[in-house]
Design a protein around this motif. Sequence first.
Motif, mmCIF file in Angstrom:
data_model
loop_
_atom_site.group_PDB
_atom_site.id
_atom_site.type_symbol
_atom_site.label_atom_id
_atom_site.label_comp_id
_atom_site.label_asym_id
_atom_site.label_seq_id
_atom_site.Cartn_x
_atom_site.Cartn_y
_atom_site.Cartn_z
ATOM 1 N N UNK A 172 0.841 -1.199 0.000
ATOM 2 C CA UNK A 172 0.000 0.000 0.000
ATOM 3 C C UNK A 172 0.872 1.243 0.000
ATOM 4 N N UNK A 173 0.278 2.340 -0.408
ATOM 5 C CA UNK A 173 0.953 3.631 -0.444
ATOM 6 C C UNK A 173 0.631 4.372 0.855
ATOM 7 N N UNK A 174 1.660 4.835 1.542
ATOM 8 C CA UNK A 174 1.491 5.568 2.795
ATOM 9 C C UNK A 174 2.145 6.937 2.681
ATOM 10 N N UNK A 175 1.490 7.918 3.232
ATOM 11 C CA UNK A 175 2.069 9.240 3.409
ATOM 12 C C UNK A 175 2.330 9.372 4.909
ATOM 13 N N UNK A 176 3.582 9.635 5.275
ATOM 14 C CA UNK A 176 3.965 9.703 6.685
ATOM 15 C C UNK A 176 4.502 11.106 6.971
ATOM 16 N N UNK A 177 3.926 11.760 7.975
ATOM 17 C CA UNK A 177 4.299 13.123 8.345
ATOM 18 C C UNK A 177 4.639 13.137 9.827
ATOM 19 N N UNK A 178 5.624 13.936 10.185
ATOM 20 C CA UNK A 178 5.982 13.987 11.599
ATOM 21 C C UNK A 178 6.454 15.369 11.994
ATOM 22 N N UNK A 179 6.353 15.616 13.294
ATOM 23 C CA UNK A 179 6.815 16.853 13.912
ATOM 24 C C UNK A 179 7.548 16.442 15.185
ATOM 25 N N UNK A 180 8.863 16.506 15.138
ATOM 26 C CA UNK A 180 9.702 16.057 16.247
ATOM 27 C C UNK A 180 10.366 17.286 16.863
ATOM 28 N N UNK A 181 10.215 17.470 18.163
ATOM 29 C CA UNK A 181 10.667 18.712 18.800
ATOM 30 C C UNK A 181 12.168 18.767 19.083
ATOM 31 N N UNK A 182 12.821 17.637 19.204
ATOM 32 C CA UNK A 182 14.239 17.584 19.533
ATOM 33 C C UNK A 182 15.051 17.240 18.273
ATOM 34 N N UNK A 183 16.100 18.002 17.981
ATOM 35 C CA UNK A 183 16.877 17.794 16.751
ATOM 36 C C UNK A 183 17.508 16.411 16.664
ATOM 37 N N UNK A 184 17.996 15.908 17.757
ATOM 38 C CA UNK A 184 18.620 14.576 17.750
ATOM 39 C C UNK A 184 17.591 13.506 17.398
ATOM 40 N N UNK A 185 16.420 13.565 18.021
ATOM 41 C CA UNK A 185 15.359 12.604 17.704
ATOM 42 C C UNK A 185 14.875 12.799 16.267
ATOM 43 N N UNK A 186 14.803 14.054 15.832
ATOM 44 C CA UNK A 186 14.379 14.354 14.463
ATOM 45 C C UNK A 186 15.294 13.659 13.451
ATOM 46 N N UNK A 187 16.598 13.764 13.648
ATOM 47 C CA UNK A 187 17.547 13.110 12.742
ATOM 48 C C UNK A 187 17.405 11.591 12.790
ATOM 49 N N UNK A 188 17.182 11.051 13.978
ATOM 50 C CA UNK A 188 17.051 9.600 14.118
ATOM 51 C C UNK A 188 15.771 9.087 13.442
ATOM 52 N N UNK A 189 14.671 9.815 13.599
ATOM 53 C CA UNK A 189 13.420 9.424 12.933
ATOM 54 C C UNK A 189 13.592 9.523 11.417
ATOM 55 N N UNK A 190 14.238 10.599 10.946
ATOM 56 C CA UNK A 190 14.464 10.758 9.503
ATOM 57 C C UNK A 190 15.289 9.596 8.951
#
Length: 95
Positions: free
Chosen positions: A3-21
Motif C-alpha cells: 500500500x501507499x502511505x504518506x507519513x508526516x511527523x513533527x519532532x521537537x528535539x533535533x537529535x530525535x528528528x535526525x534519528x526518525x528521519x
Amino acid sequence: MKSFYLVCYDISDERRLRRVAKVMEDYGVRVLYSVFECVLSREEFDEMKQRAESVMDLTEDKMRYYRLCSRCCKVYRHLGYGRKARAEDSDVMII
C-alpha cells in the motif's frame, strides 16, 4: 500486497528528528522536510512504525500515517522548486 502511505511527523528535539528521519529513509522517499511517501507491505509498515515510535518522545513529538488508495494517489499537485521522485513499487500501480 503493498500500500501507499504518506507519513508526516513533527519532532521537537533535533537529535530525535535526525534519528526518525534516518528510520524513514529506510522505508520511503522524502518529499518534504518531514514528509515521506512509502510503498510498504503491512509487515513493513508495522516494522517502520515500531522503529520510528521507539525513537520518539510521545509526550512531545507527533507522527501521522495516511494509507492512500490508488485513486487518491493519482490526485496530487506539486508546486515549488524541482520535481521530487515519488515512492513507487512494481506491486503498486498509480495511474
